[in-house]
Scaffold this active site. Structure first.
Site, mmCIF file in Angstrom:
data_model
loop_
_atom_site.group_PDB
_atom_site.id
_atom_site.type_symbol
_atom_site.label_atom_id
_atom_site.label_comp_id
_atom_site.label_asym_id
_atom_site.label_seq_id
_atom_site.Cartn_x
_atom_site.Cartn_y
_atom_site.Cartn_z
ATOM 1 N N HIS A 134 0.812 -1.223 0.000
ATOM 2 C CA HIS A 134 0.000 0.000 0.000
ATOM 3 C C HIS A 134 0.847 1.275 0.000
ATOM 4 O O HIS A 134 0.405 2.315 0.490
ATOM 5 C CB HIS A 134 -0.958 0.013 1.192
ATOM 6 C CG HIS A 134 -1.907 -1.134 1.215
ATOM 7 N ND1 HIS A 134 -2.967 -1.252 0.350
ATOM 8 C CD2 HIS A 134 -1.942 -2.249 1.996
ATOM 9 C CE1 HIS A 134 -3.615 -2.378 0.604
ATOM 10 N NE2 HIS A 134 -3.007 -2.999 1.578
ATOM 11 N N GLU A 194 -7.017 0.542 -4.765
ATOM 12 C CA GLU A 194 -5.804 -0.142 -5.195
ATOM 13 C C GLU A 194 -5.786 -1.550 -4.632
ATOM 14 O O GLU A 194 -6.520 -1.884 -3.706
ATOM 15 C CB GLU A 194 -4.556 0.639 -4.772
ATOM 16 C CG GLU A 194 -4.512 1.050 -3.314
ATOM 17 C CD GLU A 194 -3.793 0.057 -2.429
ATOM 18 O OE1 GLU A 194 -3.132 -0.856 -2.950
ATOM 19 O OE2 GLU A 194 -3.900 0.181 -1.201
ATOM 20 N N SER A 236 -3.928 -7.631 -0.866
ATOM 21 C CA SER A 236 -4.819 -6.792 -0.080
ATOM 22 C C SER A 236 -5.524 -5.764 -0.948
ATOM 23 O O SER A 236 -4.919 -5.176 -1.844
ATOM 24 C CB SER A 236 -4.006 -6.074 1.004
ATOM 25 O OG SER A 236 -4.831 -5.286 1.829
#
Length: 225
Positions: A65, A141, A114
């Site tokens: 991330h 995302e 994720s």
């Protein structure tokens, strides 16, 4: 609009590389439906349909991330099936970080995938164990991650403070973004309530409130870093 992160281990995502893996093309599940995760949350079938059909912004691919860094690849295909959100992507050729990530994925030293998404207040319901998500407003995302499950919460810190509207939202933020357990988050909220109540009654607890705020700032999160 709160932003949420949900992470699956590679065992759950069924990630596999295409062919010999040299092209860095891989596919698998970024999210699985009707699965109670480590936070006690469930994503229902159809939750991603609205976002997939209506959003014009491309879904980015990052590692852990790290949205402030150059994406490590691109997603060529995103689609719901009966099991979950099935994705196909390619790591960027010639990108040193993508090459390192491919090696780590093939070696098994990174363990999860994720999704980072946004929801509105009416998109989920509260249940005793957590939340049930029935609609995703925007799929921001999808990252390949070092750690699976709730270990990732302390790394990603994707839930926005701006989306907090209720005490439950604060508890969820402390758990998802700061990395507290549910009992720790509830305990901290109780201390805030007590301090604020005393302040409103004229007890002058400003120092206690400031101390609690400082304790949150010192938590080992990655917010904005």
């Amino acid at each position: 609009m709160p932003e949420i992160v949900k992470t699956l281990s590679f065992d759950e995502t069924e990630i596999k590389f295409t062919g010999d893996g040299k092209q860095g093309i891989f596919e698998g599940y970024a999210s699985v439906f009707n699965n109670t995760d480590s936070d006690g949350d469930i994503i229902l079938p159809g939750a991603f349909k609205n976002a997939l059909a209506n959003q014009t912004r491309k879904v980015a691919m990052f590692f852990n991330h790290k949205t402030w860094e150059l994406p490590v690849g691109k997603w060529d295909s995103l689609a719901e099936d009966e099991k979950g959100l099935y994705v196909r992507g390619q790591l960027t050729p010639g990108h040193s970080g993508a090459a390192d990530l491919k090696a780590a994925m093939q070696h098994g030293t990174v363990e999860g995938m994720s999704v980072g998404f946004s929801v509105a207040k009416d998109d989920y319901t509260i249940i005793p164990t957590g939340r049930i998500f029935k609609n995703i407003q925007a799929l921001r995302e999808i990252s390949v991650c070092t750690f699976p499950a709730n270990e990732q919460a302390g790394i990603a810190a994707m839930k926005s403070v701006d989306g907090i509207e209720t005490i439950r939202d604060v508890e969820n933020w402390l758990r998802d973004s700061v990395g507290l357990t549910k009992s720790q988050a509830v305990g901290l909220i109780a201390r805030f309530k007590s301090a604020i109540r005393s302040e409103s009654e004229g007890d002058g607890n400003e120092a206690q409130i400031n101390a609690l705020l400082q304790s949150i700032k010192s938590f080992p999160s990655n917010l904005g870093k």
